[in-house]
Structures are given as C-alpha cells and as structure tokens.
Design an enzyme around this catalytic site. Structure first.
Site, PDB file in Angstrom:
ATOM      1  N   CYS A 269       8.540 -11.643  -1.293  1.00  0.00           N
ATOM      2  CA  CYS A 269       7.152 -11.902  -1.707  1.00  0.00           C
ATOM      3  C   CYS A 269       7.029 -13.177  -2.529  1.00  0.00           C
ATOM      4  CB  CYS A 269       6.619 -10.716  -2.496  1.00  0.00           C
ATOM      5  SG  CYS A 269       7.665 -10.254  -3.879  1.00  0.00           S
TER       6      CYS A 269
ATOM      7  N   GLU B 220       1.204  -4.579  -6.290  1.00  0.00           N
ATOM      8  CA  GLU B 220       2.152  -5.701  -6.178  1.00  0.00           C
ATOM      9  C   GLU B 220       1.953  -6.287  -4.790  1.00  0.00           C
ATOM     10  OE1 GLU B 220       4.156  -6.887  -8.512  1.00  0.00           O
ATOM     11  OE2 GLU B 220       3.658  -5.389 -10.016  1.00  0.00           O
TER      12      GLU B 220
END
Ligand code: NAD
Length: 395
Positions: A242, A208
């Site tokens: 993010c 990720e």
C-alpha cells in the site's frame, strides 16, 4: 454462521474474562507462539497464495507482529493503569484520571497482499486493549485464510477470537451485525461501504486504505541512492504494497539520469510494476501537483536541501512522510501508521493500536474531605453561636 461467531464473541466479552492483565498477556504470548511454531506452514501458505519467498515472509509479515506483541507484553500494565491528569483548585483533593477500557467486540477485515500482518497486528491491539475480536481474512489469499482459521483456535480463546472466512457475501453478512469498532484494510470503495455499515450502529472505524504515494526527487540529492531505494520499495512484494512509491516527480533536467539509475538497479529483473515519472519545473509546482490530488498514504522526498525538505513537510499532507528513504516508517512501531482523507481514517502499530481500540474514559472521583471539613468548621462556628443564643434566651 457469521451471526453465531459475533454472538459468541459478545458473550465471551460480556463474561469479563478478557479484561484482566493476566488474560491479555496469556493470549498475546499464545499468539507469539503461533507465529514462531507455525512459521513453516505460514511460509508455504504465502507461497501458494502470492508466491512470496521464504526469505521475505519474516521480514515483510511476521517481525512486525512479533514486535507489537513484545512491546505490548512489556508495557501493558502501564498502558492499562489510570493516567492521572493535572488537577485544578476545584479538584485538588480528588482523583482525576484517564482510564483506557475495552470497547467490546471488534471486527477485523484483512486484505490479501499481507494477509498475516494486516489481520494479526490489529488483533494484537484488540487483545491488548481487552476486546473480543472477529477476524475476517481476505478470501483472495485463500491458503492463508484457511490456515489462520485452523491455527487461531489452537492457540487463542476460540469464543473470544473467532475467525470467519469467506468473500463478499460473508463480509456483508458480518457488517449487518453490531460491532463496537470495525478495523478494515483494503480499497477505498469498500471502505465507504464499511463506514456506512458502521454508521448504522454508530460504531467507530479504522480504515487503512490505498492512495497514490508520490516520490519527489530533488535536483539536490544523491540520485543513485534515491533511485536504489525507490526501486527497492516499488518492487518489494512485487509492487503489491500500500505504501509503495506510486510515481516519481522530478525536474526534466534529471529525468534521464533517474531512468538510467533505475535501469541499472533493475539489471537482473525484466518484469515489474509500472513506475510513472512525471516532470515538474520547481518545488512550487511539485507542491501544487501533490495538493491538487487526494491526500496520499505516504509521501517520499529525496533532497539534501533543508529548505526544500522543510517546505515539503510544511506545505503538503499525507498519512506519513519520509525523507531520503521509502516505506521503512512502517517498521517503526512508535510511529502511528495510517492515512488521511482518501487514504484512511485512524492509525495503528505499537501502542497506537491499543489506543485506537480502547475507550479513554474520563474519571473523576470526588473526595468527601472538603465536604467533611466544611461540616467540621460549621460545628465550630455553630456550637458557640447556639450556646450564646441559648444563654441569652435563658437569662
Ligand atoms: P481484498 O480484495 O483482499 O479486500 C479486502 C477485504 O474486503 C476482504 O476481506 C474482502 O472480503 C472484503 N470485501 C471486498 N469487497 C467487499 C464488499 N463489496 N463488501 C464487503 N467486503 C468486501 O483487498 P483489496 O480491496 O483489493 O485491497 C487492496 C487495496 O488495499 C489497495 O488499494 C491497497 O493500497 C490497500 N491496502 C492498504 C493498506 C494500508 O495499510 N493502508 C494495506 C494493504 C492494502
């Protein structure tokens, strides 16, 4: 220390106790209790680590974990059950199904900006899938890491789910060990090191990662609403998310209006992250601009023009895409969350984490009925034949 934790987790996994439904559900409900009973301590650890407010912690961090646990508790029996597949003439009397089974020992490496969610949401999936897991929180959010190390053994099976704290040397030591899956959240440079380490054991990975998330504001949209939503997304968690919008793409004719609307939204605030605005002539140029760059983690499109929306969806790619809002796709656990290309490998949230951390085994249990019928038929054909032959020979 790191090796001991991994060896212990493997021993625990090999004991087979993480496999039954009842054990998995019991561990999941213990994790839910941890989140609820120790929320005040979690809030103050986050205050020390990243100055997160008490109000933001449940919204940004804990609700997602709770929802994933509750979903797994409700559906785990179905997820674990054999999933029959369509039969063919050759398998008509057989059992043919897919069975999700645990992979083994999973390593979870978390990042500092959401230190609870980024370690515990993968852990929920690891438990649900029947795995053991070694949890390595980020050393940057130090208070959260040490609180997690203190709390997890009070609620969960200590041997099955050890927490290893530390920084780069400890993580690198862990990466020398054999795992059955590595789940890493963080930057792409370290992501490559993780993948290299996993390759030595042919272990699958979930990465990720980050990645620039463009935000396209079309001329044909409610610019005030677009700017309010984009500004909220950019400033949430002080910009340390993010999937925060990284930059705005818009036509030069609306650039001033965009700047003004953002300024209006930010009238209380004087500090904040930088939000670059790039101008582009038309939608062709916007699509070209996005496609010339590494694949984003998220792409945001603000437009009321269906044709523009369709083109943006069909002619670009990204981990996730959202039209007329930002970031909220993260909260819907029916949607897979993850990147593509430079922004990541694999997906998770909700059942997707269970699937990601399971082996989907192909099972074919041949029935002996056909064999038996053939034998039975041959008896009917063979016996009269033998009788005839015998009779002829004797006479
Ligand atoms: P970080 O510094 O917390 O590091 C992440 C983990 O990697 C830590 O556990 C750390 O110990 C380990 N690590 C660091 N250097 C290492 C090395 N050389 N060898 C082995 N392990 C090492 O976090 P970060 O990397 O600064 O994370 C920020 C990045 O993560 C940003 O790019 C952000 O976009 C991305 N991110 C992505 C997601 C997502 O869900 N896709 C979520 C959060 C953050």
């Amino acid at each position: 220390m790191e090796k001991q934790a991994v060896d212990g987790a493997r021993r625990a996994f090999n004991s087979g106790r993480s496999r039954p439904l009842q054990y998995r559900k019991q561990q999941l409900s213990a994790l839910l209790r941890l989140i609820r009973e120790r929320q005040a301590e979690i809030v103050s650890a986050l205050k020390r680590d990243i100055s997160r407010s008490e109000f933001d912690t449940p919204i940004f961090e804990l609700i997602g974990i709770e929802n994933d646990i509750k979903l797994a508790e409700r559906n785990l029996a179905d997820w674990m059950a054999p999933q029959p597949v369509k039969k063919t003439l050759l398998t008509i009397t057989d059992d043919v199904y897919i069975k999700a089974e645990p992979l083994g020992v999973v390593l979870i490496i978390g990042a500092w900006n959401y230190p609870w969610s980024l370690t515990l949401r993968p852990l929920v999936g690891a438990i649900a899938a029947g795995n053991a897991a070694v949890v390595k929180p980020s050393e940057v959010s130090k208070s959260s890491a040490s609180l997690l190390k203190e709390l997890l053994p009070q609620y969960l099976d200590t041997e099955m789910y050890p927490v290893v704290t530390g920084g780069v040397p400890e993580t690198q030591e862990l990466l020398k060990q054999r795992f059955d899956h590595i789940f890493y959240t963080g930057n792409s440079t370290v992501g490559k090191l993780v993948m290299e380490a996993a390759a030595r054991h042919l272990a699958p990975v979930t990465l990720e990662l980050g990645g620039k998330s463009p935000c396209y504001i079309d001329k044909d949209c409610d610019i005030a609403v677009a700017c309010r939503r984009i500004t909220w997304g950019k400033f949430a968690n002080c910009g340390q998310t993010c999937i925060a919008p990284d930059y705005i793409l818009c036509h030069p004719n609306i650039q001033h209006r965009v700047i003004e609307e953002i300024r209006q939204t930010l009238l209380e605030e004087i500090f904040g992250p930088v939000l670059p605005i790039v101008t582009a002539g038309d939608v062709n140029e916007v699509i070209r601009f996005i496609n010339e760059r590494p694949k984003p983690l998220a792409l945001y499109v603000f437009s009321s023009n269906k044709k523009v929306v369709r083109r943006m969806l069909n002619e670009t790619t990204s981990g996730g895409v959202l039209v007329n809002d930002v970031m909220v796709h993260y909260t819907i656990n029916a949607l897979p969350f993850g990147g593509v290309g430079n922004s990541g490998v694999g997906r998770y949230h909700g059942k997707h984490t269970f699937d990601q951390l399971s082996h989907h085994r192909a099972c074919l249990i041949k029935s002996l009925v056909v064999e038996f019928s053939f034998s039975f038929l041959t008896i009917f054909i063979d016996l009269p034949l033998m009788f005839l032959l015998e009779h002829c020979v004797i006479s």
